[in-house]
Scaffold this motif. Structure first.
Motif, short mmCIF file in Angstrom:
data_model
loop_
_atom_site.label_atom_id
_atom_site.label_comp_id
_atom_site.label_asym_id
_atom_site.label_seq_id
_atom_site.Cartn_x
_atom_site.Cartn_y
_atom_site.Cartn_z
N SER A 87 35.15 35.31 44.23
CA SER A 87 35.73 36.66 44.21
C SER A 87 37.10 36.68 44.87
CB SER A 87 34.79 37.64 44.92
OG SER A 87 33.55 37.73 44.26
N MET A 88 37.28 35.89 45.92
CA MET A 88 38.58 35.79 46.57
C MET A 88 39.63 35.24 45.61
SD MET A 88 37.35 34.38 50.31
CE MET A 88 39.01 33.93 50.82
N LEU A 94 42.98 37.21 44.25
CA LEU A 94 44.34 36.67 44.35
C LEU A 94 45.06 36.74 43.01
CD1 LEU A 94 43.85 33.51 46.62
CD2 LEU A 94 45.12 35.59 47.18
N ILE A 95 44.33 36.45 41.94
CA ILE A 95 44.95 36.52 40.61
C ILE A 95 45.26 37.97 40.25
CG2 ILE A 95 44.51 36.16 38.15
CD1 ILE A 95 43.11 33.61 38.80
N ARG A 96 44.33 38.87 40.55
CA ARG A 96 44.60 40.29 40.28
C ARG A 96 45.81 40.78 41.06
NH1 ARG A 96 38.32 42.37 40.64
NH2 ARG A 96 37.72 41.89 38.48
N MET A 97 46.02 40.21 42.24
CA MET A 97 47.15 40.57 43.08
C MET A 97 48.48 40.37 42.35
SD MET A 97 48.31 38.70 46.64
CE MET A 97 48.71 37.16 45.77
N VAL A 98 48.56 39.30 41.55
CA VAL A 98 49.84 38.98 40.93
C VAL A 98 50.00 39.55 39.53
CG1 VAL A 98 50.00 36.84 42.26
CG2 VAL A 98 49.07 36.76 39.95
N VAL A 99 48.90 40.01 38.91
CA VAL A 99 48.97 40.40 37.50
C VAL A 99 49.93 41.57 37.26
CG1 VAL A 99 47.67 41.46 35.61
CG2 VAL A 99 46.74 39.49 36.79
N GLY A 108 38.24 27.84 42.56
CA GLY A 108 37.77 29.10 42.01
C GLY A 108 36.88 28.89 40.80
N VAL A 109 37.27 27.96 39.93
CA VAL A 109 36.48 27.65 38.74
C VAL A 109 35.10 27.12 39.15
CG1 VAL A 109 36.28 26.01 36.83
CG2 VAL A 109 38.40 27.30 37.15
N TYR A 110 35.09 26.21 40.11
CA TYR A 110 33.80 25.69 40.59
C TYR A 110 32.90 26.83 41.08
CZ TYR A 110 30.44 24.27 44.09
OH TYR A 110 29.28 24.17 44.82
N SER A 111 33.45 27.70 41.94
CA SER A 111 32.65 28.76 42.56
C SER A 111 32.10 29.73 41.51
CB SER A 111 33.50 29.53 43.57
OG SER A 111 34.02 28.66 44.56
#
Length: 453
Positions: free
Chosen positions: A69-70, A74-79, A225-228
Protein backbone atom coordinates in the motif's frame (compact mmCIF):
# COMPACT_ATOMS: atom_id res chain seq x y z
CA UNK A 1 -6.98 -14.01 24.45
CA UNK A 2 -3.29 -13.35 25.05
CA UNK A 3 -2.45 -16.61 23.30
CA UNK A 4 -4.50 -15.56 20.26
CA UNK A 5 -2.76 -12.17 20.19
CA UNK A 6 0.67 -13.75 20.41
CA UNK A 7 -0.22 -16.21 17.64
CA UNK A 8 -1.38 -13.35 15.42
CA UNK A 9 1.81 -11.38 16.08
CA UNK A 10 3.96 -14.43 15.36
CA UNK A 11 2.10 -15.09 12.10
CA UNK A 12 2.51 -11.45 11.07
CA UNK A 13 6.18 -11.23 12.00
CA UNK A 14 6.95 -14.51 10.26
CA UNK A 15 5.54 -13.20 6.98
CA UNK A 16 7.53 -9.97 7.48
CA UNK A 17 10.70 -11.97 8.19
CA UNK A 18 10.28 -13.90 4.93
CA UNK A 19 9.63 -10.60 3.17
CA UNK A 20 12.76 -9.03 4.68
CA UNK A 21 14.91 -11.93 3.41
CA UNK A 22 13.47 -11.55 -0.09
CA UNK A 23 13.99 -7.76 -0.01
CA UNK A 24 17.61 -8.31 1.01
CA UNK A 25 18.06 -10.60 -2.01
CA UNK A 26 16.51 -8.01 -4.35
CA UNK A 27 18.72 -5.25 -2.91
CA UNK A 28 21.84 -7.34 -3.47
CA UNK A 29 20.80 -7.97 -7.07
CA UNK A 30 20.32 -4.23 -7.55
CA UNK A 31 23.82 -3.60 -6.21
CA UNK A 32 25.17 -6.13 -8.72
CA UNK A 33 23.46 -4.13 -11.50
CA UNK A 34 20.97 -6.88 -12.39
CA UNK A 35 18.47 -5.39 -14.85
CA UNK A 36 15.36 -3.63 -13.58
CA UNK A 37 13.01 -5.86 -15.62
CA UNK A 38 14.68 -9.01 -14.30
CA UNK A 39 14.27 -7.82 -10.69
CA UNK A 40 10.60 -6.98 -11.28
CA UNK A 41 10.07 -10.45 -12.76
CA UNK A 42 11.88 -12.06 -9.83
CA UNK A 43 9.82 -10.03 -7.36
CA UNK A 44 6.66 -11.20 -9.11
CA UNK A 45 7.70 -14.86 -8.95
CA UNK A 46 8.90 -14.72 -5.36
CA UNK A 47 5.73 -12.90 -4.33
CA UNK A 48 3.59 -15.63 -5.87
CA UNK A 49 5.52 -18.38 -4.08
CA UNK A 50 5.53 -16.49 -0.77
CA UNK A 51 1.81 -15.75 -1.05
CA UNK A 52 0.99 -19.41 -1.59
CA UNK A 53 3.04 -20.29 1.51
CA UNK A 54 1.29 -17.56 3.51
CA UNK A 55 -2.05 -19.03 2.44
CA UNK A 56 -1.10 -22.62 3.25
CA UNK A 57 0.27 -21.79 6.72
CA UNK A 58 -2.38 -19.12 7.40
CA UNK A 59 0.17 -16.38 8.01
CA UNK A 60 -1.03 -12.82 8.60
CA UNK A 61 -0.09 -10.54 5.69
CA UNK A 62 -1.11 -7.18 7.18
CA UNK A 63 2.52 -6.04 7.40
CA UNK A 64 3.27 -7.12 3.82
CA UNK A 65 0.06 -5.47 2.65
CA UNK A 66 1.18 -2.23 4.31
CA UNK A 67 4.39 -2.27 2.26
CA UNK A 68 2.43 -2.78 -0.94
CA UNK A 69 0.00 0.00 0.00
CA UNK A 70 2.91 2.35 0.69
CA UNK A 71 4.22 1.69 -2.82
CA UNK A 72 0.80 2.40 -4.34
CA UNK A 73 0.51 5.62 -2.32
CA UNK A 74 3.89 6.80 -3.56
CA UNK A 75 2.79 6.25 -7.15
CA UNK A 76 -0.51 8.02 -6.53
CA UNK A 77 1.51 10.89 -5.10
CA UNK A 78 3.14 11.57 -8.47
CA UNK A 79 0.24 10.82 -10.83
CA UNK A 80 -1.69 14.12 -10.60
CA UNK A 81 1.32 16.48 -10.85
CA UNK A 82 2.87 14.24 -13.51
CA UNK A 83 -0.25 14.28 -15.71
CA UNK A 84 -0.66 18.05 -15.26
CA UNK A 85 2.94 18.88 -16.16
CA UNK A 86 3.36 16.34 -18.97
CA UNK A 87 0.17 17.29 -20.78
CA UNK A 88 1.06 20.98 -20.69
CA UNK A 89 4.65 20.29 -21.76
CA UNK A 90 3.49 18.03 -24.57
CA UNK A 91 0.87 20.43 -25.97
CA UNK A 92 2.98 23.62 -25.76
CA UNK A 93 5.66 21.84 -27.77
CA UNK A 94 3.06 21.54 -30.56
CA UNK A 95 2.55 25.01 -31.96
CA UNK A 96 0.20 23.76 -34.68
CA UNK A 97 -3.35 23.33 -33.33
CA UNK A 98 -4.42 21.23 -36.33
CA UNK A 99 -1.55 18.83 -35.57
CA UNK A 100 -2.81 18.52 -32.00
CA UNK A 101 -6.28 17.76 -33.33
CA UNK A 102 -4.84 15.08 -35.62
CA UNK A 103 -3.01 13.44 -32.72
CA UNK A 104 -6.22 13.37 -30.69
CA UNK A 105 -8.19 11.73 -33.51
CA UNK A 106 -5.53 9.08 -34.10
CA UNK A 107 -5.09 8.28 -30.42
CA UNK A 108 -8.77 8.02 -29.53
CA UNK A 109 -9.42 6.17 -32.80
CA UNK A 110 -6.93 3.46 -31.84
CA UNK A 111 -8.41 3.27 -28.33
CA UNK A 112 -11.95 2.77 -29.66
CA UNK A 113 -10.94 0.41 -32.46
CA UNK A 114 -8.93 -1.95 -30.26
CA UNK A 115 -11.66 -1.96 -27.60
CA UNK A 116 -14.25 -2.99 -30.21
CA UNK A 117 -11.97 -5.82 -31.39
CA UNK A 118 -11.44 -6.84 -27.75
CA UNK A 119 -15.20 -7.12 -27.22
CA UNK A 120 -15.55 -9.27 -30.34
CA UNK A 121 -12.76 -11.57 -29.14
CA UNK A 122 -14.41 -11.83 -25.73
CA UNK A 123 -17.71 -12.83 -27.32
CA UNK A 124 -16.17 -15.41 -29.66
CA UNK A 125 -14.10 -17.10 -26.95
CA UNK A 126 -17.05 -17.13 -24.52
CA UNK A 127 -19.35 -18.67 -27.13
CA UNK A 128 -16.80 -21.35 -28.07
CA UNK A 129 -15.76 -22.17 -24.47
CA UNK A 130 -18.75 -21.82 -22.17
CA UNK A 131 -17.62 -19.70 -19.15
CA UNK A 132 -20.52 -21.06 -17.04
CA UNK A 133 -19.47 -24.71 -17.41
CA UNK A 134 -19.49 -26.42 -14.02
CA UNK A 135 -21.03 -23.40 -12.31
CA UNK A 136 -24.15 -23.86 -10.19
CA UNK A 137 -26.28 -20.90 -9.16
CA UNK A 138 -25.98 -20.03 -5.47
CA UNK A 139 -27.24 -17.01 -3.61
CA UNK A 140 -24.66 -14.48 -2.48
CA UNK A 141 -24.92 -11.33 -0.40
CA UNK A 142 -21.57 -9.88 -1.47
CA UNK A 143 -22.87 -7.88 -4.41
CA UNK A 144 -24.52 -4.50 -4.28
CA UNK A 145 -25.67 -3.17 -7.64
CA UNK A 146 -23.88 0.03 -8.51
CA UNK A 147 -25.75 3.04 -9.73
CA UNK A 148 -25.31 3.61 -13.45
CA UNK A 149 -24.44 7.27 -13.95
CA UNK A 150 -26.31 8.94 -16.78
CA UNK A 151 -24.34 10.04 -19.82
CA UNK A 152 -24.79 13.71 -18.94
CA UNK A 153 -23.74 13.14 -15.32
CA UNK A 154 -20.56 11.42 -16.50
CA UNK A 155 -19.80 14.37 -18.78
CA UNK A 156 -20.49 16.85 -15.98
CA UNK A 157 -18.31 14.93 -13.51
CA UNK A 158 -15.35 15.14 -15.88
CA UNK A 159 -15.51 18.92 -16.20
CA UNK A 160 -13.10 20.71 -13.85
CA UNK A 161 -14.85 23.09 -11.46
CA UNK A 162 -12.17 23.50 -8.81
CA UNK A 163 -8.84 22.10 -10.05
CA UNK A 164 -7.30 22.16 -6.58
CA UNK A 165 -10.21 20.15 -5.14
CA UNK A 166 -10.17 17.80 -8.15
CA UNK A 167 -6.47 17.16 -7.60
CA UNK A 168 -7.05 16.53 -3.88
CA UNK A 169 -9.70 13.93 -4.75
CA UNK A 170 -7.42 12.25 -7.29
CA UNK A 171 -9.65 13.05 -10.26
CA UNK A 172 -7.32 12.69 -13.22
CA UNK A 173 -9.65 13.57 -16.10
CA UNK A 174 -10.61 17.07 -14.83
CA UNK A 175 -6.91 17.81 -14.23
CA UNK A 176 -6.10 16.58 -17.74
CA UNK A 177 -8.77 18.86 -19.23
CA UNK A 178 -7.60 21.81 -17.13
CA UNK A 179 -4.01 21.20 -18.30
CA UNK A 180 -5.15 21.13 -21.94
CA UNK A 181 -6.92 24.48 -21.50
CA UNK A 182 -3.77 26.04 -20.04
CA UNK A 183 -1.55 24.51 -22.72
CA UNK A 184 -3.75 25.59 -25.65
CA UNK A 185 -4.03 29.09 -24.16
CA UNK A 186 -0.23 29.20 -23.87
CA UNK A 187 0.13 28.24 -27.53
CA UNK A 188 -2.42 30.88 -28.60
CA UNK A 189 -0.77 33.65 -26.58
CA UNK A 190 2.67 32.50 -27.71
CA UNK A 191 1.74 33.01 -31.37
CA UNK A 192 1.12 36.72 -30.77
CA UNK A 193 3.43 37.41 -27.81
CA UNK A 194 6.13 34.72 -27.59
CA UNK A 195 8.11 36.70 -25.01
CA UNK A 196 5.12 36.65 -22.62
CA UNK A 197 4.91 32.85 -22.39
CA UNK A 198 8.63 32.04 -22.53
CA UNK A 199 9.12 32.18 -18.72
CA UNK A 200 6.15 29.83 -18.26
CA UNK A 201 7.53 27.41 -20.88
CA UNK A 202 10.90 27.43 -19.16
CA UNK A 203 9.25 26.77 -15.80
CA UNK A 204 7.18 23.87 -17.20
CA UNK A 205 10.27 22.42 -18.89
CA UNK A 206 12.22 22.54 -15.61
CA UNK A 207 9.30 21.09 -13.65
CA UNK A 208 9.01 18.27 -16.18
CA UNK A 209 12.66 17.32 -15.62
CA UNK A 210 12.18 17.44 -11.86
CA UNK A 211 9.05 15.26 -12.03
CA UNK A 212 10.90 12.74 -14.17
CA UNK A 213 13.52 12.48 -11.43
CA UNK A 214 10.85 12.08 -8.73
CA UNK A 215 9.29 9.29 -10.80
CA UNK A 216 12.67 7.55 -11.04
CA UNK A 217 13.00 7.70 -7.24
CA UNK A 218 9.56 6.12 -6.78
CA UNK A 219 10.03 3.47 -9.45
CA UNK A 220 13.12 2.13 -7.71
CA UNK A 221 10.73 0.57 -5.20
CA UNK A 222 8.88 -1.32 -7.95
CA UNK A 223 10.41 -4.82 -7.43
CA UNK A 224 9.57 -4.62 -3.71
CA UNK A 225 6.08 -3.22 -4.33
CA UNK A 226 5.37 -5.88 -6.95
CA UNK A 227 6.47 -8.62 -4.56
CA UNK A 228 4.29 -7.29 -1.72
CA UNK A 229 1.17 -6.84 -3.84
CA UNK A 230 1.30 -10.24 -5.53
CA UNK A 231 2.13 -11.99 -2.22
CA UNK A 232 -0.94 -10.51 -0.54
CA UNK A 233 -3.10 -11.37 -3.54
CA UNK A 234 -1.88 -14.99 -3.63
CA UNK A 235 -2.35 -15.31 0.14
CA UNK A 236 -5.89 -13.93 0.03
CA UNK A 237 -7.27 -15.97 -2.87
CA UNK A 238 -6.70 -19.70 -2.59
CA UNK A 239 -7.92 -22.55 -4.75
CA UNK A 240 -11.23 -22.73 -2.89
CA UNK A 241 -12.15 -19.26 -4.14
CA UNK A 242 -11.27 -20.00 -7.75
CA UNK A 243 -12.66 -23.51 -8.17
CA UNK A 244 -16.40 -22.72 -8.76
CA UNK A 245 -15.56 -20.05 -11.33
CA UNK A 246 -12.46 -21.68 -12.78
CA UNK A 247 -13.90 -21.79 -16.31
CA UNK A 248 -14.78 -18.08 -16.22
CA UNK A 249 -11.18 -17.30 -15.24
CA UNK A 250 -9.82 -19.57 -17.98
CA UNK A 251 -12.07 -18.11 -20.68
CA UNK A 252 -11.20 -14.54 -19.68
CA UNK A 253 -7.46 -15.13 -19.69
CA UNK A 254 -7.64 -16.98 -23.02
CA UNK A 255 -9.40 -13.95 -24.52
CA UNK A 256 -6.91 -11.56 -22.91
CA UNK A 257 -3.95 -13.56 -24.23
CA UNK A 258 -5.44 -13.76 -27.74
CA UNK A 259 -5.96 -10.00 -27.78
CA UNK A 260 -2.52 -9.41 -26.33
CA UNK A 261 -0.65 -11.68 -28.74
CA UNK A 262 -2.60 -11.40 -31.98
CA UNK A 263 -4.14 -7.90 -31.88
CA UNK A 264 -1.29 -6.06 -30.17
CA UNK A 265 1.33 -8.27 -31.78
CA UNK A 266 -0.30 -7.86 -35.19
CA UNK A 267 -0.49 -4.07 -34.92
CA UNK A 268 3.13 -3.86 -33.79
CA UNK A 269 4.27 -6.20 -36.60
CA UNK A 270 2.22 -5.04 -39.57
CA UNK A 271 1.45 -1.39 -38.78
CA UNK A 272 4.54 -0.25 -36.87
CA UNK A 273 6.67 -2.92 -38.59
CA UNK A 274 8.78 -3.83 -35.57
CA UNK A 275 9.62 -7.19 -34.02
CA UNK A 276 6.71 -8.01 -31.65
CA UNK A 277 8.87 -10.22 -29.39
CA UNK A 278 11.31 -7.38 -28.95
CA UNK A 279 8.44 -4.97 -28.30
CA UNK A 280 6.86 -7.15 -25.59
CA UNK A 281 10.25 -7.73 -23.97
CA UNK A 282 10.82 -3.99 -23.80
CA UNK A 283 7.27 -3.38 -22.54
CA UNK A 284 7.59 -6.01 -19.80
CA UNK A 285 8.01 -3.56 -16.86
CA UNK A 286 4.70 -1.92 -17.78
CA UNK A 287 2.98 -5.30 -18.05
CA UNK A 288 4.33 -6.52 -14.70
CA UNK A 289 3.44 -3.37 -12.77
CA UNK A 290 -0.04 -3.19 -14.31
CA UNK A 291 -0.61 -6.87 -13.50
CA UNK A 292 0.29 -6.48 -9.82
CA UNK A 293 -1.07 -2.99 -9.05
CA UNK A 294 -4.32 -3.50 -11.02
CA UNK A 295 -4.31 0.24 -11.75
CA UNK A 296 -3.70 2.05 -15.04
CA UNK A 297 -3.01 5.25 -13.10
CA UNK A 298 -0.45 3.50 -10.90
CA UNK A 299 1.23 2.13 -14.04
CA UNK A 300 1.35 5.53 -15.76
CA UNK A 301 4.75 6.68 -14.43
CA UNK A 302 6.59 3.51 -15.41
CA UNK A 303 4.71 3.31 -18.71
CA UNK A 304 6.03 6.76 -19.60
CA UNK A 305 9.57 5.56 -18.83
CA UNK A 306 9.04 2.43 -20.93
CA UNK A 307 7.49 4.28 -23.88
CA UNK A 308 10.27 6.86 -24.06
CA UNK A 309 13.35 4.94 -22.84
CA UNK A 310 12.66 1.43 -24.16
CA UNK A 311 10.14 1.78 -27.00
CA UNK A 312 11.89 4.99 -28.11
CA UNK A 313 8.81 7.07 -28.76
CA UNK A 314 9.40 10.81 -28.54
CA UNK A 315 8.44 12.45 -25.20
CA UNK A 316 6.07 14.72 -27.12
CA UNK A 317 3.91 11.78 -28.24
CA UNK A 318 4.36 9.75 -25.03
CA UNK A 319 3.34 12.68 -22.82
CA UNK A 320 0.14 13.08 -24.84
CA UNK A 321 -0.91 9.44 -25.38
CA UNK A 322 0.01 7.87 -22.01
CA UNK A 323 -2.09 10.11 -19.70
CA UNK A 324 -5.00 9.88 -22.13
CA UNK A 325 -4.68 6.09 -22.25
CA UNK A 326 -4.70 5.80 -18.46
CA UNK A 327 -8.11 7.50 -18.41
CA UNK A 328 -9.92 6.05 -21.41
CA UNK A 329 -8.15 3.02 -22.90
CA UNK A 330 -9.90 -0.05 -21.44
CA UNK A 331 -9.42 -2.95 -23.87
CA UNK A 332 -9.54 -5.44 -21.01
CA UNK A 333 -11.95 -3.76 -18.58
CA UNK A 334 -14.28 -2.20 -21.15
CA UNK A 335 -14.00 -4.64 -24.06
CA UNK A 336 -13.22 -8.26 -23.18
CA UNK A 337 -14.66 -8.44 -19.67
CA UNK A 338 -18.18 -7.01 -20.27
CA UNK A 339 -18.60 -9.25 -23.33
CA UNK A 340 -17.61 -12.41 -21.46
CA UNK A 341 -19.72 -11.55 -18.41
CA UNK A 342 -22.72 -10.90 -20.69
CA UNK A 343 -22.42 -14.40 -22.18
CA UNK A 344 -21.80 -15.89 -18.72
CA UNK A 345 -24.88 -14.23 -17.19
CA UNK A 346 -27.03 -15.17 -20.20
CA UNK A 347 -25.98 -18.83 -19.85
CA UNK A 348 -26.49 -18.90 -16.07
CA UNK A 349 -30.02 -17.44 -16.30
CA UNK A 350 -30.92 -19.23 -19.53
CA UNK A 351 -31.44 -16.04 -21.57
CA UNK A 352 -30.90 -16.54 -25.33
CA UNK A 353 -28.87 -13.87 -27.13
CA UNK A 354 -29.38 -12.97 -30.79
CA UNK A 355 -26.92 -11.60 -33.33
CA UNK A 356 -28.42 -8.17 -32.65
CA UNK A 357 -27.62 -8.55 -28.95
CA UNK A 358 -24.02 -9.40 -29.82
CA UNK A 359 -23.75 -6.29 -31.98
CA UNK A 360 -25.17 -4.17 -29.15
CA UNK A 361 -22.66 -5.69 -26.72
CA UNK A 362 -19.74 -4.72 -28.97
CA UNK A 363 -21.06 -1.22 -29.67
CA UNK A 364 -21.95 -0.44 -26.04
CA UNK A 365 -18.64 -1.88 -24.80
CA UNK A 366 -16.75 0.44 -27.13
CA UNK A 367 -18.75 3.55 -26.20
CA UNK A 368 -18.94 2.87 -22.46
CA UNK A 369 -15.16 2.36 -22.27
CA UNK A 370 -14.84 6.06 -23.14
CA UNK A 371 -17.91 7.15 -21.18
CA UNK A 372 -16.69 5.83 -17.83
CA UNK A 373 -13.30 7.54 -18.06
CA UNK A 374 -12.37 8.68 -14.57
CA UNK A 375 -15.22 6.79 -12.88
CA UNK A 376 -13.95 4.50 -10.08
CA UNK A 377 -14.23 0.81 -11.01
CA UNK A 378 -14.60 1.23 -14.79
CA UNK A 379 -14.92 -2.53 -15.37
CA UNK A 380 -17.95 -2.79 -13.07
CA UNK A 381 -19.62 0.26 -14.59
CA UNK A 382 -18.94 -0.85 -18.19
CA UNK A 383 -20.24 -4.34 -17.43
CA UNK A 384 -23.36 -2.93 -15.76
CA UNK A 385 -24.05 -0.72 -18.78
CA UNK A 386 -23.62 -3.66 -21.19
CA UNK A 387 -25.87 -6.00 -19.19
CA UNK A 388 -28.53 -3.30 -18.98
CA UNK A 389 -28.30 -2.61 -22.72
CA UNK A 390 -29.17 -6.21 -23.61
CA UNK A 391 -31.67 -6.73 -20.80
CA UNK A 392 -29.67 -9.20 -18.72
CA UNK A 393 -30.18 -9.40 -14.92
CA UNK A 394 -27.67 -7.33 -12.96
CA UNK A 395 -27.82 -9.95 -10.21
CA UNK A 396 -25.46 -11.98 -12.39
CA UNK A 397 -22.61 -9.68 -11.38
CA UNK A 398 -22.87 -11.09 -7.86
CA UNK A 399 -21.48 -14.42 -9.08
CA UNK A 400 -18.22 -12.95 -10.43
CA UNK A 401 -17.32 -10.83 -7.39
CA UNK A 402 -15.19 -13.59 -5.85
CA UNK A 403 -12.74 -13.70 -8.78
CA UNK A 404 -12.93 -10.04 -9.83
CA UNK A 405 -9.52 -9.19 -8.34
CA UNK A 406 -7.79 -12.17 -9.98
CA UNK A 407 -9.18 -11.30 -13.40
CA UNK A 408 -8.54 -7.60 -12.92
CA UNK A 409 -4.80 -8.29 -12.93
CA UNK A 410 -4.91 -9.54 -16.51
CA UNK A 411 -7.42 -6.88 -17.61
CA UNK A 412 -5.23 -4.04 -16.36
CA UNK A 413 -2.12 -5.51 -18.00
CA UNK A 414 -3.96 -5.50 -21.33
CA UNK A 415 -5.23 -1.95 -20.75
CA UNK A 416 -1.75 -0.57 -20.03
CA UNK A 417 -0.10 -2.49 -22.87
CA UNK A 418 -2.74 -1.14 -25.24
CA UNK A 419 -1.66 2.38 -24.34
CA UNK A 420 1.98 1.46 -25.04
CA UNK A 421 1.00 0.00 -28.42
CA UNK A 422 -1.06 3.07 -29.31
CA UNK A 423 1.85 5.37 -28.44
CA UNK A 424 4.07 3.37 -30.82
CA UNK A 425 1.48 3.42 -33.63
CA UNK A 426 0.84 7.16 -33.34
CA UNK A 427 4.55 7.97 -33.08
CA UNK A 428 5.37 5.76 -36.06
CA UNK A 429 2.75 7.51 -38.21
CA UNK A 430 4.09 10.93 -37.20
CA UNK A 431 7.79 10.16 -37.60
CA UNK A 432 8.35 10.38 -33.83
CA UNK A 433 9.59 6.80 -33.38
CA UNK A 434 13.36 6.19 -33.24
CA UNK A 435 13.52 2.82 -34.97
CA UNK A 436 17.31 2.59 -34.87
CA UNK A 437 17.47 3.17 -31.12
CA UNK A 438 14.61 0.68 -30.60
CA UNK A 439 16.66 -2.02 -32.30
CA UNK A 440 19.73 -1.23 -30.16
CA UNK A 441 19.18 -3.66 -27.28
CA UNK A 442 22.36 -2.94 -25.35
CA UNK A 443 21.87 0.81 -25.29
CA UNK A 444 18.23 0.40 -24.29
CA UNK A 445 18.88 -2.01 -21.42
CA UNK A 446 21.76 0.07 -20.08
CA UNK A 447 19.72 3.26 -20.01
CA UNK A 448 16.73 1.85 -18.15
CA UNK A 449 18.86 -0.17 -15.74
CA UNK A 450 21.06 2.78 -14.83
CA UNK A 451 18.11 5.06 -14.20
CA UNK A 452 16.16 2.61 -12.04
CA UNK A 453 18.77 0.84 -9.91
Amino acid sequence: MENNLLAALEANWLSLLITAVIFFLLIQLAKKRVGFGARVLLGLGLGLVAGILFNIFKLDTEGVNTIGSMYINLIRMVVIPLVFVLVINSVISITNISYLRKLSVKTIGWFLGTTAVAAIIGLIVALIISPSAGFTVTETAEFTAREIPSFFKVILDQMPSNPVNDAAQGKVVPILIFAIFIAVATVKVGIKKPESVQPFKTFIGSLTEIMHQVVKFVLRFTPYGVYSLIAVMAAKYGLETMRPLAMLIVVTYIALIIHFVFVFGGLVSFVAKVNPLKFFRKAYPTIAVAFTTRSSFATLPINLEVITKRIRVSPKIASFVAPLGATMNFNGCGGIWPAIVAVFVAQVFGVPLSITDYMIIVLVSMISSIGVAGVPGPASISTTVVLTAVGLPLEGLAFVVAVEALIDMGRTAVNATGTTVTALLVANSEGEFDREAFNNDKEDDLELSSSLT
